[in-house]
Scaffold this motif. Sequence first.
Motif, PDB file in Angstrom:
ATOM      1  N   ALA A  28       0.836  -1.195   0.000  1.00  0.00           N
ATOM      2  CA  ALA A  28       0.000   0.000   0.000  1.00  0.00           C
ATOM      3  C   ALA A  28       0.874   1.249   0.000  1.00  0.00           C
ATOM      4  O   ALA A  28       1.996   1.235   0.513  1.00  0.00           O
ATOM      5  N   LYS A  29       0.340   2.317  -0.582  1.00  0.00           N
ATOM      6  CA  LYS A  29       0.993   3.630  -0.523  1.00  0.00           C
ATOM      7  C   LYS A  29      -0.059   4.657  -0.095  1.00  0.00           C
ATOM      8  O   LYS A  29      -1.060   4.848  -0.780  1.00  0.00           O
ATOM      9  N   TYR A  30       0.208   5.293   1.061  1.00  0.00           N
ATOM     10  CA  TYR A  30      -0.713   6.276   1.614  1.00  0.00           C
ATOM     11  C   TYR A  30      -0.178   7.694   1.368  1.00  0.00           C
ATOM     12  O   TYR A  30       1.008   7.965   1.590  1.00  0.00           O
ATOM     13  N   LYS A  31      -1.077   8.564   0.977  1.00  0.00           N
ATOM     14  CA  LYS A  31      -0.793  10.006   0.978  1.00  0.00           C
ATOM     15  C   LYS A  31      -1.912  10.659   1.770  1.00  0.00           C
ATOM     16  O   LYS A  31      -3.080  10.576   1.380  1.00  0.00           O
ATOM     17  N   MET A  32      -1.555  11.284   2.904  1.00  0.00           N
ATOM     18  CA  MET A  32      -2.570  11.830   3.799  1.00  0.00           C
ATOM     19  C   MET A  32      -2.303  13.293   4.090  1.00  0.00           C
ATOM     20  O   MET A  32      -1.151  13.706   4.276  1.00  0.00           O
ATOM     21  N   ASP A  33      -3.383  14.049   4.137  1.00  0.00           N
ATOM     22  CA  ASP A  33      -3.351  15.452   4.549  1.00  0.00           C
ATOM     23  C   ASP A  33      -4.285  15.599   5.739  1.00  0.00           C
ATOM     24  O   ASP A  33      -5.497  15.353   5.627  1.00  0.00           O
ATOM     25  N   ILE A  34      -3.714  16.035   6.866  1.00  0.00           N
ATOM     26  CA  ILE A  34      -4.441  16.067   8.131  1.00  0.00           C
ATOM     27  C   ILE A  34      -4.462  17.496   8.670  1.00  0.00           C
ATOM     28  O   ILE A  34      -3.431  18.178   8.693  1.00  0.00           O
ATOM     29  N   ASP A  35      -5.626  17.928   9.109  1.00  0.00           N
ATOM     30  CA  ASP A  35      -5.778  19.257   9.694  1.00  0.00           C
ATOM     31  C   ASP A  35      -6.341  19.082  11.104  1.00  0.00           C
ATOM     32  O   ASP A  35      -7.469  18.616  11.273  1.00  0.00           O
ATOM     33  N   VAL A  36      -5.548  19.446  12.115  1.00  0.00           N
ATOM     34  CA  VAL A  36      -5.891  19.178  13.511  1.00  0.00           C
ATOM     35  C   VAL A  36      -6.463  20.421  14.178  1.00  0.00           C
ATOM     36  O   VAL A  36      -5.885  21.507  14.085  1.00  0.00           O
ATOM     37  N   ASN A  37      -7.576  20.246  14.857  1.00  0.00           N
ATOM     38  CA  ASN A  37      -8.127  21.272  15.742  1.00  0.00           C
ATOM     39  C   ASN A  37      -7.719  20.885  17.156  1.00  0.00           C
ATOM     40  O   ASN A  37      -8.371  20.075  17.814  1.00  0.00           O
ATOM     41  N   ALA A  38      -6.593  21.452  17.620  1.00  0.00           N
ATOM     42  CA  ALA A  38      -6.015  21.026  18.896  1.00  0.00           C
ATOM     43  C   ALA A  38      -6.906  21.397  20.077  1.00  0.00           C
ATOM     44  O   ALA A  38      -6.915  20.689  21.091  1.00  0.00           O
ATOM     45  N   GLU A  39      -7.636  22.484  19.966  1.00  0.00           N
ATOM     46  CA  GLU A  39      -8.506  22.908  21.071  1.00  0.00           C
ATOM     47  C   GLU A  39      -9.659  21.939  21.292  1.00  0.00           C
ATOM     48  O   GLU A  39     -10.035  21.632  22.423  1.00  0.00           O
ATOM     49  N   LYS A  40     -10.191  21.395  20.211  1.00  0.00           N
ATOM     50  CA  LYS A  40     -11.335  20.483  20.316  1.00  0.00           C
ATOM     51  C   LYS A  40     -10.929  19.009  20.245  1.00  0.00           C
ATOM     52  O   LYS A  40     -11.786  18.128  20.363  1.00  0.00           O
ATOM     53  N   PHE A  41      -9.650  18.727  20.049  1.00  0.00           N
ATOM     54  CA  PHE A  41      -9.152  17.355  19.905  1.00  0.00           C
ATOM     55  C   PHE A  41      -9.890  16.609  18.781  1.00  0.00           C
ATOM     56  O   PHE A  41     -10.384  15.494  18.949  1.00  0.00           O
ATOM     57  N   THR A  42      -9.930  17.247  17.631  1.00  0.00           N
ATOM     58  CA  THR A  42     -10.512  16.627  16.437  1.00  0.00           C
ATOM     59  C   THR A  42      -9.554  16.863  15.269  1.00  0.00           C
ATOM     60  O   THR A  42      -8.640  17.685  15.353  1.00  0.00           O
ATOM     61  N   TYR A  43      -9.788  16.151  14.193  1.00  0.00           N
ATOM     62  CA  TYR A  43      -9.050  16.451  12.973  1.00  0.00           C
ATOM     63  C   TYR A  43      -9.881  16.023  11.765  1.00  0.00           C
ATOM     64  O   TYR A  43     -10.793  15.200  11.870  1.00  0.00           O
ATOM     65  N   THR A  44      -9.551  16.581  10.619  1.00  0.00           N
ATOM     66  CA  THR A  44     -10.126  16.153   9.348  1.00  0.00           C
ATOM     67  C   THR A  44      -9.013  15.553   8.502  1.00  0.00           C
ATOM     68  O   THR A  44      -7.844  15.948   8.612  1.00  0.00           O
ATOM     69  N   GLY A  45      -9.380  14.586   7.668  1.00  0.00           N
ATOM     70  CA  GLY A  45      -8.367  13.904   6.891  1.00  0.00           C
ATOM     71  C   GLY A  45      -8.786  13.613   5.469  1.00  0.00           C
ATOM     72  O   GLY A  45      -9.973  13.329   5.211  1.00  0.00           O
ATOM     73  N   ASN A  46      -7.845  13.706   4.569  1.00  0.00           N
ATOM     74  CA  ASN A  46      -8.007  13.267   3.190  1.00  0.00           C
ATOM     75  C   ASN A  46      -6.902  12.269   2.876  1.00  0.00           C
ATOM     76  O   ASN A  46      -5.745  12.489   3.239  1.00  0.00           O
ATOM     77  N   GLN A  47      -7.270  11.195   2.219  1.00  0.00           N
ATOM     78  CA  GLN A  47      -6.318  10.119   1.986  1.00  0.00           C
ATOM     79  C   GLN A  47      -6.423   9.583   0.569  1.00  0.00           C
ATOM     80  O   GLN A  47      -7.525   9.335   0.064  1.00  0.00           O
ATOM     81  N   THR A  48      -5.279   9.406  -0.039  1.00  0.00           N
ATOM     82  CA  THR A  48      -5.179   8.656  -1.293  1.00  0.00           C
ATOM     83  C   THR A  48      -4.361   7.406  -1.013  1.00  0.00           C
ATOM     84  O   THR A  48      -3.255   7.489  -0.469  1.00  0.00           O
ATOM     85  N   LEU A  49      -4.918   6.271  -1.382  1.00  0.00           N
ATOM     86  CA  LEU A  49      -4.267   4.995  -1.099  1.00  0.00           C
ATOM     87  C   LEU A  49      -4.155   4.200  -2.394  1.00  0.00           C
ATOM     88  O   LEU A  49      -5.161   3.817  -2.994  1.00  0.00           O
TER      89      LEU A  49
END
Length: 613
Positions: A28-49
């Motif tokens: 497998a080959k992952y390419k991920m872009d992660i955006d973290v909301n540190a105050e709320k302890f959440t994140y959004t993610g986009n992944q190409t695999l």
Amino acid sequence: MKKSVAILFAFIITQFQAQQGAYYQQYAKYKMDIDVNAEKFTYTGNQTLEYTNNSPDELKVVYFHLYWNAFKPNSMMDQRVAGQGKNGDGRLQKDGISRLASIPKDQEGSQNIHWIRQNGKELKFEVQETVMKVYLAEPIKPNSKTTFTMNWDAVIPQQIRRSGRNNKEGIDMTMTQWYPKISEYDYDGWAAFDYVGREFHAPFADFDVTIKINKDYIVGAGGTLLNPSEVKGYEASAKIKADKNKATWKWTAKNMLDFAWAADKDYSVESFEVPQGPKVYFVYQKNDKTKYWTEAKPYISKYFQIMNSRFGKYAYPSYAFIQGGDGGMEYGMCTMILGEAEGLEDLMGLMIHEGSHSWYQQMLATNEPMRPWMDEGFTSYAESIVMHELFPPKDDRPNAFVEKLDAYRNIVKRGIEEPAVWLGDHHDNGTAYSFASYVKGELYLVQLGYIVGEGNLAKIMTEYFKEWSMKHPSDRDFLHIAQQISGMDLKWFHHYWINTIKTIDYGIKDVKYDGKSTTITLVNKSQVPMPIDFSVITTDNKIVTYQIPLNMTRTWKTKDAYGDFTTLNYWPWTQKEYTLTIPYSKSQLKVLGIDFSQRMADVNPEDNFVEVK
């Protein structure tokens, strides 16, 4: 031969060859872009695999792991912990009650998949707790590739087991098994195990991960940081590039099972080079409670040198010890461990155990949920050897495994042992799981060294690494190498030790002296047969050893690091007693006994020795 019979015969041969087909493994080959909301302890993610099917099978579905879905009330993990009560993992419960049952709603773990596509086509999927089943738009044919794209968001759970926010030492985020991870597929099918607290498995993969997080955070990860001059903590002269108060961290890693990271505002980052590699990072909160980390550096350097020379060369450019999690857990090129320790030796024991998983979990990537004893046991064996060398015992113990052998005997006496062959998550008793996987897995190698000789065992371990590094070996693969090198039949040993809880118990039944010789009768009082090393100490303090082979090995041990010996006639495994006569009178003997090396896991060693008076 009639034509119809010939066709049938050819078909049978073809089917047999297919069943015995060449080894393969997925990639497998992952390419991920992660955006973290540190105050709320959440994140959004986009992944190409990009997923490569190297198997001979056409795949019509795939499975992904969504581990964080376990961290909530009434999850399968919560149900399992509640069902085990006080017999379960103490980290997951308090006073026998599951800690997951009281996780607040806003701190429940979740990985919410918005959509997943295959080569641009949206796919139907269903989430089954911590496993996501995906129905493909087009089958993945043998020896072909396909590309998945995915968008999701996640809530970082309350830290209870390995992952999560705000661990007990104050680390903000332990980001392990944090992304939708494709399952391993091999000859046994999909390794789509539910996550209820134990081990992990995955195909080897490349990772390209971009993380956006508040610029005040320092990130530690198992991988290579591509932009150290643009983020906090790695270079004194770094100029942080921030986008609306967020810094961007760019990481890469090749040919690993997973990618793990952690983030905290109070991290310090220290690094040093091990001769012949790797580069080691310490990422931790530097304070009085973590003072032993500084002292650990020369020991860690020596540790990697021992492992590289004894078991095989570490394959990756770096390794990071990162403070986080709830104890210690291994990941690709890093471990998450608690930073506080009672002393240097305690910290080193944890670091060495988790670091050794780089050999017996990452590079030799066995299926942990199916065979935890190969992972935890082999790792514990390496740990015992290295700790024995780095911290030589003050007493005169005969080998590095005495404490583990005593621990095994105690668990047998308690009557709660469970077979090591059981699936990791399906042990009924948490203590029994630990002993089956860690202790009995380690003693598998100790007993093997006793049977085949320590020199052969060393060859077996290095050949195992040479042949199966960066692959997914099974116990059958290891046993094949052990039999090839030793020339012995070892299937019986493997069966008894892994598939059963039968025990070893030999003793000296009778000793008779005459003027010129001594006759000894030995007895097998339990179910597991073994070859026997029988020794005497003479009155002039010489040790003389006799090896009594076991007929089932078919070939006998010829030498051992614990001394020379004379080989006697074999002991048939069906025969309960064995008599030998040695050319020493009573006046010439001080002590006689079974297994002077004290490696054999005899559950009742008290009757193995006789002091001649």
